[in-house]
Every structure is written in structure tokens, then in C-alpha cells.
Design a protein around this motif. Structure first.
Motif, PDB file in Angstrom:
ATOM      1  N   THR A 182       0.812  -1.217   0.000  1.00  0.00           N
ATOM      2  CA  THR A 182       0.000   0.000   0.000  1.00  0.00           C
ATOM      3  C   THR A 182       0.842   1.262   0.000  1.00  0.00           C
ATOM      4  O   THR A 182       0.347   2.338   0.323  1.00  0.00           O
ATOM      5  CB  THR A 182      -0.966   0.020   1.199  1.00  0.00           C
ATOM      6  N   GLY A 183       2.120   1.133  -0.324  1.00  0.00           N
ATOM      7  CA  GLY A 183       2.904   2.329  -0.576  1.00  0.00           C
ATOM      8  C   GLY A 183       3.804   2.805   0.543  1.00  0.00           C
ATOM      9  O   GLY A 183       4.611   3.705   0.326  1.00  0.00           O
ATOM     10  N   THR A 184       3.695   2.225   1.743  1.00  0.00           N
ATOM     11  CA  THR A 184       4.528   2.704   2.836  1.00  0.00           C
ATOM     12  C   THR A 184       5.999   2.391   2.567  1.00  0.00           C
ATOM     13  O   THR A 184       6.857   3.269   2.660  1.00  0.00           O
ATOM     14  CB  THR A 184       4.096   2.071   4.170  1.00  0.00           C
ATOM     15  N   TYR A 206       2.571  -8.900   4.422  1.00  0.00           N
ATOM     16  CA  TYR A 206       1.107  -9.009   4.307  1.00  0.00           C
ATOM     17  C   TYR A 206       0.616 -10.395   4.649  1.00  0.00           C
ATOM     18  O   TYR A 206       1.398 -11.330   4.781  1.00  0.00           O
ATOM     19  CB  TYR A 206       0.632  -8.581   2.908  1.00  0.00           C
ATOM     20  N   GLU A 220      -0.227 -13.666   6.139  1.00  0.00           N
ATOM     21  CA  GLU A 220       0.336 -14.355   7.286  1.00  0.00           C
ATOM     22  C   GLU A 220       1.855 -14.381   7.144  1.00  0.00           C
ATOM     23  O   GLU A 220       2.452 -15.433   6.924  1.00  0.00           O
ATOM     24  CB  GLU A 220      -0.200 -15.786   7.344  1.00  0.00           C
ATOM     25  N   ASP A 271       4.432  -0.810  12.839  1.00  0.00           N
ATOM     26  CA  ASP A 271       3.198  -0.050  12.778  1.00  0.00           C
ATOM     27  C   ASP A 271       2.345  -0.286  14.025  1.00  0.00           C
ATOM     28  O   ASP A 271       1.579   0.578  14.442  1.00  0.00           O
ATOM     29  CB  ASP A 271       2.406  -0.552  11.570  1.00  0.00           C
TER      30      ASP A 271
END
Ligand SMILES: Cc1cc2nc3c(=O)[nH]c(=O)nc-3n(C[C@H](O)[C@H](O)[C@H](O)COP(=O)(O)OP(=O)(O)OC[C@H]3O[C@@H](n4cnc5c(N)ncnc54)[C@H](O)[C@@H]3O)c2cc1C
Ligand SMILES: NC(=O)c1ccc[n+]([C@@H]2O[C@H](COP(=O)([O-])OP(=O)(O)OC[C@H]3O[C@@H](n4cnc5c(N)ncnc54)[C@H](OP(=O)(O)O)[C@@H]3O)[C@@H](O)[C@H]2O)c1
Ligand SMILES: Cc1cc2nc3c(=O)[nH]c(=O)nc-3n(C[C@H](O)[C@H](O)[C@H](O)COP(=O)(O)O)c2cc1C
Ligand SMILES: *[C@@H]1O[C@H](CO)[C@@H](O)[C@H](O)[C@H]1NC(C)=O
Ligand SMILES: *[C@@H]1O[C@H](CO)[C@@H](O)[C@H](O)[C@H]1NC(C)=O
Ligand SMILES: *[C@@H]1O[C@H](CO)[C@@H](O)[C@H](O)[C@H]1NC(C)=O
Ligand SMILES: CC(=O)N[C@H]1CO[C@H](CO)[C@@H](O)[C@@H]1O
Length: 688
Positions: A69-71, A120, A122, A189
Motif C-alpha cells: 500500500t505504498g509505505t 502481508y 500471514e 506499525d
């Protein structure tokens, strides 16, 4: 350890079937990815050989990212930029998806590689890194013995396989003889420390690189990667906010003879889907949850129950205006970006206008990183502000108190620092390169592909709450969910002026979205009902976590309608909401129960009933432990969906407790059983 399940043969069979399913899935993903590649290749006929590209472009440092997602992409680009500007390195930065690595061991001795990899599913690699993973996992011992790499992983410690992909990459690369330079960095995060983790890792990595590559450091100065050219007039090839170049008036190619769009629809091109129907799901008025139905007929989009829908948002007018004001930008200015070399990709459709870029292509709201403050120092309007920026960018605690805790976005923060004066000296090139591009948001599909083939439902709770910091006025708002609510109010002819904290241009660029449409694409997930309808199913989904389970249950209802003499296994759904007012799809569940004829049961936990104790889904699981245990013993599939924060962990703990007690085994062994269930696909999570 023995699994302890009573039916070992069945277990082995399931594992085998699952292994095959996973294998097929990967093939699908690969196919999907290579079809994307054709696109990229067509527009830019470069080689995929990473070493060749590096040589041809005269680069001497390689930064690669694997991002969902771009992070990771964002961090990689900042890292590359800083390396280039502080040490005069010629840095090539690219998406791992775009290259082949067969020759990577032939990189010159003085060329190091830095990888940014997010995790992402698991502990899996992002979709775009499937080929890379195949390559490094198969690389033979010693075959990468000249490769020197540093590595920063991005993950969330609330997930079981924390930084799983980066850790795997580290192991594979080391096993193949590559040398890790500096420390292995891990951004978390979950603890909200990704930025801090990165800064610490970066500091150490720079020191190591300085030493190993004999680099001289000089003061950071922004050097654009693009030449920005102003244009005079808008014609058919200027993007005014189109989600991809396909939608420009000059490219009629994306429509077939019936004026229907043809796919594939993915991150490089969304489908412009009519919003057929929207309604509010909550009964109270202090929070909102929007049910949205998209029409995908004629688009050749196929989805499976359990997939995700990506919705491409645009920014709210209030945010756009504030951003333009802070940087003193002219929204009507038309510009084009020409990369300085072919390894640099233009981040969004160009040529375009400043107004369109700010509204449609840049992530102008949302939390800001301490890093960007450091980068802005060089553009501070005066000495005072410069000092404030330096202080904040070097003091993590002060930054947390003065910026993060106040939920400031970039424009808010800069206006606060300059006491309302504009930051006219920040070049547009800097903004375009530094501010992440606006990403689609994912939603768990709440319809069933069996009962709704051409329609996709989503269920989204609107992010709109008063700023938790007492000295900041106004609500904190999410981009996409408020857009969906805006559409819901407008479509149902309800007043939007005062009821919305922010407002949107619903017609879109060149009226592309007029009549209530939104760009969307489907993202495949692995969240799937067991194929055997007799298999028992345990679903846990409080709040919006119930979304995919509405799809699951509708799927079973439709299935039973079509088949005769089918015995459905027990399907049990643990749902939680604050009270009756936010009980999602309240009216639908009794109907499903009736149609499924006793095979479906819903158990509801309410957490905020007056004069009652807080009850969560995990408490209800414990209440029903005999039944839950029997179902697990009979091969039940377990599904958990919703908020990643505490819920998934709480449910995990309850299930471990149940197994511990009922099997009279140690907690560790119970946790081991759950782990086995996870690896065999019998315990699936869709958490965010
Ligand atoms: C696989 C997956 C499935 C999902 N399924 C669903 C689903 O079924 N239903 C659902 O409702 N959601 C779902 N989500 C979450 C969804 O993708 C979005 O993240 C969510 O809807 C918020 O999007 P937004 O654009 O409205 O908010 P954003 O603009 O992305 O903002 C995100 C959060 O940051 C807050 N924020 C805004 N500005 C600031 C600031 N300056 N500082 C700090 N915080 C700020 C916002 O209030 C909001 O809470 C899913 C996510 C994933 C990854
Ligand atoms: N900023 C905020 O103030 C705030 C607060 C909550 C959620 N959110 C956001 O709202 C979204 C979630 O909304 P939603 O509608 O899906 O859920 P929701 O309505 O907030 O919650 C659904 C139910 O889950 C309960 N719950 C809370 N913590 C739990 C835990 N650890 N274990 C089990 N159940 C738990 C809630 O109880 P209680 O809430 O009564 O404890 C409620 O009964 C998320 O995106 C989250 O980021 C924001
Ligand atoms: C659906 C989903 C699954 C995730 N799974 C994991 C995981 O298994 N392990 C982990 O460490 N982080 C996990 N994460 C966290 C992400 O890796 C993390 O947020 C990262 O910063 C995202 O980077 P990206 O934007 O570059 O993809 C997950 C995030 C999401 C949304
Ligand atoms: C690499 O290994 C994977 C399994 O890990 C396999 O599917 C793939 O075909 C292999 N690729 C190559 C190039 O050998
Ligand atoms: C990571 O976890 C935190 C809390 O533990 C949560 O707020 C956040 O949404 C998660 N991030 C992602 C991307 O899942
Ligand atoms: C701000 O948030 C509160 C609580 O969610 C809500 O009651 C109020 O209506 C919101 N204000 C606006 C303008 O949306
Ligand atoms: C100020 C601004 O951003 N204006 C743009 C708003 O978006 C529409 C299309 O969505 C553009 O046409 C405007 O230029």
C-alpha cells in the motif's frame, strides 16, 4: 508435536488440498502480475535485468522496495533521495516487481543494495514480490556471495508473523551467501513507531555505508528527479484527475465498441463503477456506517466471496483548498514532469494541473512523519520557523506531543508553525516527489459472488471524530469513508451542507464520475469458505469485521437454494457491537437463519448497554466453549475479521484457553495447535 486432532488422515488430506490451493493461487497472482508488467513494458521498453538497467543509467547504488500500500515505497524513495543528496551517490530506486534478479551477483563490488520490504497476509511478501521471493528462496548456496545489502522491514507487531517477509528475505539472502551491511531494521506499525524505527536504522546504516564506501557527507539539499515544465493550455492529453491515463480523452482505446471498459482492472487501471445504492446502517447519529453497492456488470470483473474491493478516493475540497493556500499554489497551473533518467517513474498521470494533483493524486491529509520536517528545513520561510522545524525534527518526544497527538496533517502543522503565513518557497517538485500519492483503500466485500455476480457490496464505518487533543478544533476525518458518506447523502437527496465535516467534488475530472460513480478494482484474498458445505464454520467479526461474513452467509443461502439434499455443517457467527443502534444488518440475519434452517446461528455481544457489563466476542466464545471445542474437533474452519488492535489477539487468547482447558494440555501446546490450524488454512484472519 502431534496435532492431537482425532482424524489424522483427514488432516493430511486437508493440508494437501490446501497446499495445492496455495500453489494455484500463486500461479494466479503471477499471471496477474505478468499481465501488469506488459503494461509497464509497453510504455517503457526497458530491460528487466536489474544490473543492466543500473549500468545503462550509470547508477552506483540500488534501492528496491516491495510494497502493498505504498509505505515501503515511500520510505525507499526518501532513503534514495537522501543518499543521493547527502553523499552524491547515483541512486536507482525501483519497485522489485519491475526487475529480474538473475544477474544480481554481477553488480560491481562498490554497488550496495538496500531493500524495503513490507509484510502481508500471514507473514507473506506483498503481491508484487512473488517473483523476487521465488528467486531468493531458490538461490543456491554461495550464488549471491558478492551481494552486499541492507534491509528495512515494515510490519505490525500485532500480527503473529511480525515482519515475516523481511525476515524470510534476510534468511534466504544470507543462505545464498549475501552479506548484510549494518543492522536489520524493523519498522513496527503496531507500536506506531515505524518512523522512529526507520530514523534509528537509517542513522546507523548511513554510518556503516560512509565507512564501507568511503563517502563524504554534505548538507542535504533537495535536487529534483524531474524537470518540471509549465504548459499553456489544457488539451485532450492533460489529466485533470483521471485515475489512470486510460481515461484521458486522447485514449479511447480502453473502451470496446459498446463503450464498455475492458480490463484488466487493477492498481494500474480501475473500473469506473456506478454506485447503484447506498444507505446508512447505524440508527444513532453520532457515528455513521455506509452500505454501498457497486455495479460491475459489463466490466468482466469477477470476484470471489471474501475478496477485497479497492476504492479510489479523491481529497475533500476543504483539504485541497487549505493545501493550496499553505504552499501558495495556483490550482490552474498546468505542468508536465520529465524524469531525469529512465529509472525514475512519474508518480501519477501527467501532464496535469496543480489543482488536480492536489485533489486526486497526493495524500495530503493523514498523519505526518518527523522526516518530512527535516526535509522542509531548507525551505523554512524564516529563521525562527527554521529553528522550530529543526527542533521538532530532531526531538521525537516533542514531535509526538506537538504534532502527532494533535492529529495535524501537513498543512495544519505548517500553518500552525508559521502562524498562518504561507510557505511559498517550497518548490512544487519537492511536494510532488515527497508527498505520497493517494492510494486506494481496501474494503472486505460484504456480498456473495454466488448471489450477487454483478454487484459488489461494501460496509464502511465513517472515520469522523472530534480531535482528541483539546486545543485543536474540528473533527479528524478519513478521506474515503467521508466521500462514501457524501455520496450516500447526495444520492438519497439528504442535506450535505451541515451534516458533513468535509465536502467533495462528486462529478470527478471531466465529469467522469457524474451520476454517482467511483473508480474501483478487486483484490483477490485468501479468505475463503471451506469448499465442503458440511464442514463446520466459526466466524468472529465484531463491528465492520462482520462485512465478509455477510458475504459468507449469503453465499450459503444461495447455495442451499440451488441444491437439494445438501446438509450444511454448523455455521456460527460471533458478532459484537456497542448496542442495538450500531448492530449492522440487524434485519437481515433472522432471514438468513430461517433460510439456512437451523444450520446458522448468530451470537451477539454488546459492549455499551446501559447498566450492563462490557461484553466482547471473545467472552461469548468462552461462554460457548463446549460447542466451539466440538466444532474445532470436527474440523471447523475458524475466521476472524475486523480491527487488528485488540480483538484478533483477544479472540486468539480465548481459543487458546478453550483448547487448553478442554484438552487438558499446556497453553504452549494449545497455541501450537492454533498455529497448525493457521498454516493449514483452518484459521484465517482478515484484519486491518
Ligand atoms: C484488507 C483490508 C480490509 C478492510 N476492510 C474494511 C471494511 O470492510 N470496512 C471498513 O470500514 N474498513 C475496512 N478497512 C479499512 C479501510 O481500508 C480504510 O483504512 C478505512 O476505511 C479508513 O479510510 P479513510 O480513507 O476514510 O481514512 P484515511 O484518510 O485513510 O485515514 C485513516 C485514519 O487516520 C485518521 N486521520 C486522518 N487525518 C489524520 C491525522 N492528521 N493524524 C492522525 N490521524 C489522522 C482518520 O480519521 C482515520 O481514522 C480495511 C482495510 C484493509 C487493509
Ligand atoms: N478514534 C477512535 O476514537 C476510535 C475508537 C474505536 C474505533 N475506531 C476505529 O473504528 C474502526 C472500527 O470500527 P468498527 O465499527 O469496526 O468497530 P466498533 O464499532 O468500534 O467496535 C465494534 C465492537 O467491538 C468492540 N471492541 C473494542 N475493542 C475490542 C477488543 N479488544 N476485543 C473485542 N471487541 C472489541 C467494541 O466495543 P467498545 O468500543 O464498546 O469497547 C464494539 O462492541 C477502526 O477503524 C478503528 O480504527 C476509532
Ligand atoms: C491485511 C494486512 C495484513 C498484514 N499482515 C502483516 C503480518 O503478517 N506481519 C506484519 O509484520 N505486518 C503485517 N501487516 C502490516 C504491514 O506490513 C505494515 O502496515 C506496513 O507498514 C505496510 O507497508 P506497505 O504500505 O508498504 O505495504 C499487515 C497489514 C495489513 C493491512
Ligand atoms: C522456486 O521455488 C518455488 C517454490 O518455492 C517454485 O514454485 C518455483 O518454480 C521456483 N522457481 C525457480 C525459478 O526455480
Ligand atoms: C497496526 O496495529 C495498530 C495497533 O496495534 C493499528 O492501530 C493499526 O491500524 C495497524 N496497522 C495496520 C496497517 O494494520
Ligand atoms: C464530529 O464527530 C462527532 C462524534 O463522532 C459527531 O457527533 C459530529 O457530528 C461530527 N461533526 C461533524 C461536523 O461531522
Ligand atoms: C481546486 C481543484 O482542485 N479543482 C479541481 C477539482 O477537481 C476537478 C475534477 O475533480 C477539477 O476539474 C478541478 O480543477
Amino acid at each position: 508435536m502431534v496435532l492431537g486432532m482425532d482424524n489424522t488422515d483427514l488432516g493430511v488430506l486437508c493440508a494437501l488440498i490446501l497446499a495445492i490451493a496455495i500453489y494455484l493461487k500463486r500461479e494466479q497472482i503471477k499471471e496477474f502480475i505478468s499481465s501488469n508488467d506488459d503494461d509497464i513494458m509497453a510504455s517503457n521498453s526497458d530491460s528487466r535485468d536489474v544490473v543492466q538497467v543500473l549500468r545503462e543509467n550509470n547508477k552506483n547504488y540500488l534501492v528496491l522496495f516491495a510494497s502493498q500500500t505504498g509505505t515501503a515505497e515511500d520510505y525507499a524513495k526518501k532513503f534514495a533521495k537522501e543518499l543521493a543528496s547527502k553523499f552524491s551517490l547515483k541512486v536507482m530506486c525501483g519497485d522489485i516487481e519491475q526487475y529480474d534478479f538473475e544477474n544480481i551477483n554481477e553488480l560491481p563490488d562498490n554497488v550496495f543494495v538496500t531493500l524495503f520490504i513490507s509484510t502481508y497476509g500471514e507473514g507473506d511478501f506483498p503481491d508484487g514480490a512473488v517473483q523476487f521471493e521465488d528467486f531468493i528462496s531458490n538461490a543456491s548456496e554461495g550464488s549471491l556471495d558478492t551481494l552486499k545489502f541492507s534491509l528495512f522491514g515494515l510490519g505490525n507487531s500485532t500480527y503473529e508473523f511480525y515482519n515475516g517477509a523481511a525476515r524470510k528475505a534476510l534468511d534466504y539472502l544470507k543462505a545464498a551467501g549475501a552479506t548484510l551491511v549494518g543492522d536489520f531494521g524493523q519498522g513496527d506499525d503496531g507500536a506506531g513507531t515505524t518512523d522512529e524505527d526507520y530514523m534509528t536504522w537509517k542513522g546507523n546504516t548511513f554510518e556503516t555505508l560512509k565507512d564501507k564506501l568511503h563517502l563524504d557527507e554534505h548538507e542535504q539539499k533537495f535536487e529534483p528527479s524531474f524537470v518540471l515544465k509549465k504548459l499553456e493550455s489544457i488539451d485532450d492529453n492533460v489529466a485533470v484527475g483521471e485515475p489512470s491515463l486510460h481515461y484521458l480523452p486522447c485514449n479511447k482505446l480502453t473502451y470496446n465498441s459498446e463503450k464498455v471498459q475492458v480490463g484488466p482492472f487493477d492498481l494500474s487501471q480501475p473500473f469506473i463503477a456506478p454506485v447503484m445504492k447506498t444507505y446508512e446502517l447505524f440508527k444513532n447519529t453520532d457515528r455513521n456506517c455506509i452500505h454501498t453497492e457497486f455495479d460491475v456488470s459489463g466490466s468482466n470483473i469477477k470476484y470471489s466471496t471474501g475478496d477485497h474491493l479497492a476504492v479510489w478516493p479523491s481529497n475533500a475540497t476543504e483539504k485541497v483548498d487549505q493545501f493550496l493556500k499553505v504552499f501558495n499554489l495556483d490550482p490552474g497551473m498546468i505542468f508536465d514532469l520529465k524524469p531525469l533518467d529512465s529509472t525514475i517513474k512519474v508518480p501519477f498521470p501527467t501532464p496535469t494541473t496543480v489543482g488536480a494533483a492536489v485533489r486526486h493524486y497526493l495524500e495530503i491529509s493523514g498523519p505526518i512523519s518527523r522526516q518530512i520536517f527535516g526535509q522542509l528545513v531548507q525551505f523554512a520561510p524564516n529563521q525562527d520557523i527554521k529553528q522550530k522545524l529543526i527542533d521538532l525534527s530532531t526531538d521525537r518526544d516533542q514531535f509526538a506531543i506537538e504534532i502527532t497527538a494533535k492529529y495535524f496533517d501537513l498543512a495544519d502543522a505548517l500553518l500552525r508553525l508559521s502562524e498562518g503565513k504561507p510557505w511559498s518557497t517550497v518548490p512544487l517538485e519537492f511536494l510532488v516527489e515527497t508527498i505520497p500519492h493517494l492510494q486506494p483503500r481496501y474494503y472486505s466485500i460484504s456480498s456473495s459472488s454466488l448471489s450477487e455476480k454483478q454487484t459488489i457490496h461494501i460496509t464502511s464505518v465513517v472515520e469522523n471524530f472530534p480531535n482528541p487533543s483539546s486545543d485543536v478544533e474540528g473533527n479528524v476525518t478519513g478521506v474515503t469513508t467521508n466521500l462514501l458518506r457524501n455520496i450516500q447523502l447526495a444520492q438519497n437527496k439528504q442535506e450535505t451542507k451541515d451534516s458533513m465535516p468535509v465536502h467533495y467534488n462528486l462529478n470527478g475530472p471531466r465529469d467522469l464520475l457524474a451520476g454517482f460513480k467511483l473508480p474501483v478494482h478487486v483484490r483477490r484474498s485468501t479468505f475463503r469458505l471451506p469448499s465442503n458445505p458440511a464442514t463446520p464454520v466459526i466466524m468472529v467479526g465484531p463491528g465492520t469485521g462482520v462485512a465478509p461474513f455477510r458475504g459468507f452467509v449469503r453465499e450459503r443461502v444461495k447455495f442451499l437454494e440451488k441444491q437439494e439434499n445438501i446438509k450444511l455443517g454448523k455455521h456460527i457467527l460471533f458478532y459484537g457491537s456497542r448496542n442495538q443502534d450500531d448492530f449492522l444488518y440487524q434485519d437481515e440475519w433472522p432471514e438468513y437463519s430461517k433460510k439456512l434452517d437451523g444450520a446458522f446461528e448468530m451470537i451477539v455481544a454488546h459492549s455499551r448497554l446501559p447498566n450492563a457489563k462490557k461484553v466482547y466476542v471473545q467472552d461469548k466464545l468462552l461462554e460457548r466453549e463446549d460447542e466451539v471445542f466440538d466444532m474445532i474437533n470436527n474440523g471447523a474452519f475458524i475466521y476472524i475479521c475486523g480491527d487488528a488492535k485488540g480483538m484478533a489477539q483477544g479472540v486468539h487468547t480465548s481459543l487458546v484457553d478453550i483448547l487448553t482447558r478442554k484438552k487438558a494440555i499446556a497453553k504452549e501446546d494449545a497455541a501450537e495447535i492454533i498455529k497448525m490450524l493457521k498454516t493449514t488454512g483452518r484459521y484465517q484472519e482478515d484484519v486491518w
